[in-house]
Design an enzyme around this catalytic site. Structure first.
Site, PDB file in Angstrom:
ATOM      1  N   ASN A 207       2.610   1.434  -8.003  1.00 54.10           N
ATOM      2  CA  ASN A 207       2.379   2.756  -7.429  1.00 54.10           C
ATOM      3  C   ASN A 207       2.748   2.749  -5.953  1.00 54.10           C
ATOM      4  O   ASN A 207       3.207   1.738  -5.423  1.00 54.10           O
ATOM      5  CB  ASN A 207       0.919   3.191  -7.645  1.00 54.10           C
ATOM      6  CG  ASN A 207      -0.074   2.185  -7.081  1.00 54.10           C
ATOM      7  OD1 ASN A 207      -0.036   1.858  -5.904  1.00 54.10           O
ATOM      8  ND2 ASN A 207      -0.960   1.684  -7.932  1.00 54.10           N
ATOM      9  N   ARG A 208       2.549   3.871  -5.293  1.00 54.25           N
ATOM     10  CA  ARG A 208       3.036   4.052  -3.925  1.00 54.25           C
ATOM     11  C   ARG A 208       2.037   3.632  -2.855  1.00 54.25           C
ATOM     12  O   ARG A 208       2.282   3.843  -1.668  1.00 54.25           O
ATOM     13  CB  ARG A 208       3.430   5.517  -3.715  1.00 54.25           C
ATOM     14  CG  ARG A 208       4.596   5.969  -4.577  1.00 54.25           C
ATOM     15  CD  ARG A 208       4.828   7.460  -4.448  1.00 54.25           C
ATOM     16  NE  ARG A 208       5.050   7.857  -3.070  1.00 54.25           N
ATOM     17  CZ  ARG A 208       5.096   9.130  -2.657  1.00 54.25           C
ATOM     18  NH1 ARG A 208       4.920  10.093  -3.523  1.00 54.25           N
ATOM     19  NH2 ARG A 208       5.315   9.409  -1.400  1.00 54.25           N
TER      20      ARG A 208
END
Length: 405
Positions: A207-208
């Protein structure tokens, strides 16, 4: 803002140059006041060039302007980096024998000391007493970093990096007060960053999350006196916070194992990490190639819920009175807005506090600022105004402190 950067006479004085540049590049008016011994390490011309202002060390220069009084009176923040043992001793005793110590006596703004000295000097009873005095007078004294000192020596006493001093200084400007030492004697575990779930030796699901918010939580908790263990997932490019133990992990399973281990005996766990909800059910031993055997789909399996597991372990009496803080990255949809989903999550998880961030392009992930809401198990809801991630961390810790007491 008008910033005074005081520079003590230690080898780490060269790092003050980077600190001055950070302040000037962010639009602050900077006045550098070195001690005479600091000029043995960095020349006056360097500080004048970086700050754009004259540099003086004594009280008899520019007498009509009364600088030994005026500079402190007009300052919005005073940062001393490096703060040597001698300089802190003089400041603690109220000496005013040069321009810097006189300025410290007249300043009524937040004052931040960033110590730098050998371990034996930092741990000497006299220095310990002087630090306590400075804190009692309302100053913020950073916990130093551990690492390489002058020569071959290593240990606590190293000057924190300019980026960390700048971050804490910026927080003091946002708060306009000293950081409380309300977490002394407490053990706090913080998770940070995203997890990476391998698909093959090359690829992963992730994920970011950058880990910046979790690192800010750990940094501010340590500077409020806590003994902090930071369990870090994917946090590429982030320097370990000063006075924080860092445990590096990669997957959600590894993070869960580390949290289980370090939460035993802790006073609080802050789950700021973005833990993957799912992982590939099967991990290929070799890189998956394009062609006839490429998969049409990837089967996923659930990772365990670390936050819910902590709450259940507490209910079962395994973690005593552990305080538990969760984080939720939410978006609105046809079923409700961000807060609707967050309230439901708090009810499901059962933690004491839930920090809620609305996420999207340029929000929460991979940026330096943040905002959101802080929901309490008692039904309270507090808006967290937009500001640095350190400011959000400090507001969360403000709310956590009473739960620990």
């Amino acid at each position: 803002m008008r910033i005074v950067v005081g520079v003590g006479g230690g080898i780490a004085a060269y790092k003050a140059c980077s600190l001055v540049r950070k302040f000037t590049e962010t639009g602050h008016h900077v006045r550098v006041i070195p001690t005479e011994s600091a000029l043995q390490f960095v020349g006056k011309a360097t500080f004048e060039a970086l700050s754009g202002n004259p540099v003086q060390t004594g009280v008899f220069a520019d007498v009509p302007e009364v600088p030994h009084v005026r500079i402190g009176q007009e300052a919005d923040l005073v940062v001393i980096a490096p703060a040597t043992a001698d300089l802190m001793a003089r400041a603690a005793s109220g000496r005013a024998d040069d321009l810097l110590t006189a300025t410290l006596l007249t300043a009524r703004c937040p004052v931040l000391f960033a110590p730098a000295m050998h371990t034996e000097m930092w741990e000497h009873p006299a220095t310990i007493a002087n630090v306590a005095t400075l804190r009692a007078h309302g100053s913020t004294v950073m916990e130093p970093a551990s690492g390489r000192l002058t020569g071959a020596d290593t240990g606590p006493g190293r000057l924190p990096e300019p980026e960390e001093i700048f971050a804490l200084a910026s927080l003091l400007l946002e708060r306009s007060d000293a950081l409380p030492r309300d977490l002394e004697g407490r053990r706090v575990v913080v998770s940070a960053g995203g997890t990476r779930e391998p698909l093959d030796p090359v690829r992963f699901l992730g994920n970011r999350s950058s880990g910046k918010q979790g690192y800010a939580m750990a940094r501010v908790a340590a500077q409020r006196g806590a003994q902090v263990t930071l369990i870090a997932g994917n946090t590429i490019g982030l320097e370990p916070p000063a006075a924080v133990e860092v445990v590096h992990v990669t997957t959600a399973e590894q993070m869960g194992t580390a949290v289980d281990k370090h939460s035993v005996g802790a006073d609080a766990v802050i789950m700021a990490a973005a833990v993957a909800d799912f992982r590939p059910a099967n991990v290929a031993a070799a890189k998956i190639k394009k062609g006839a055997h490429e998969p049409n789909s990837i089967e996923l399996t659930k990772n365990r819920d670390i936050l819910a597991g902590l709450v259940q372990a507490r209910r079962d009496g395994q973690l005593g009175g552990l305080a538990i803080v969760g984080f939720a990255a939410e978006t609105g949809d046809e079923h409700g807005d961000v807060l609707t989903h967050a309230r439901a999550k708090l009810a499901r998880k059962g933690c004491d506090l839930l920090v809620v961030n609305a996420v999207g392009e340029g929000k929460a992930f991979e940026v330096d600022n943040n905002d959101g809401w802080l929901l309490g198990a008692d039904g309270t809801e507090q808006s967290l105004d937009h500001g640095s991630k350190a400011l959000l961390a400090s507001r969360v810790l403000d709310a956590l402190g009473p739960l620990l007491r």
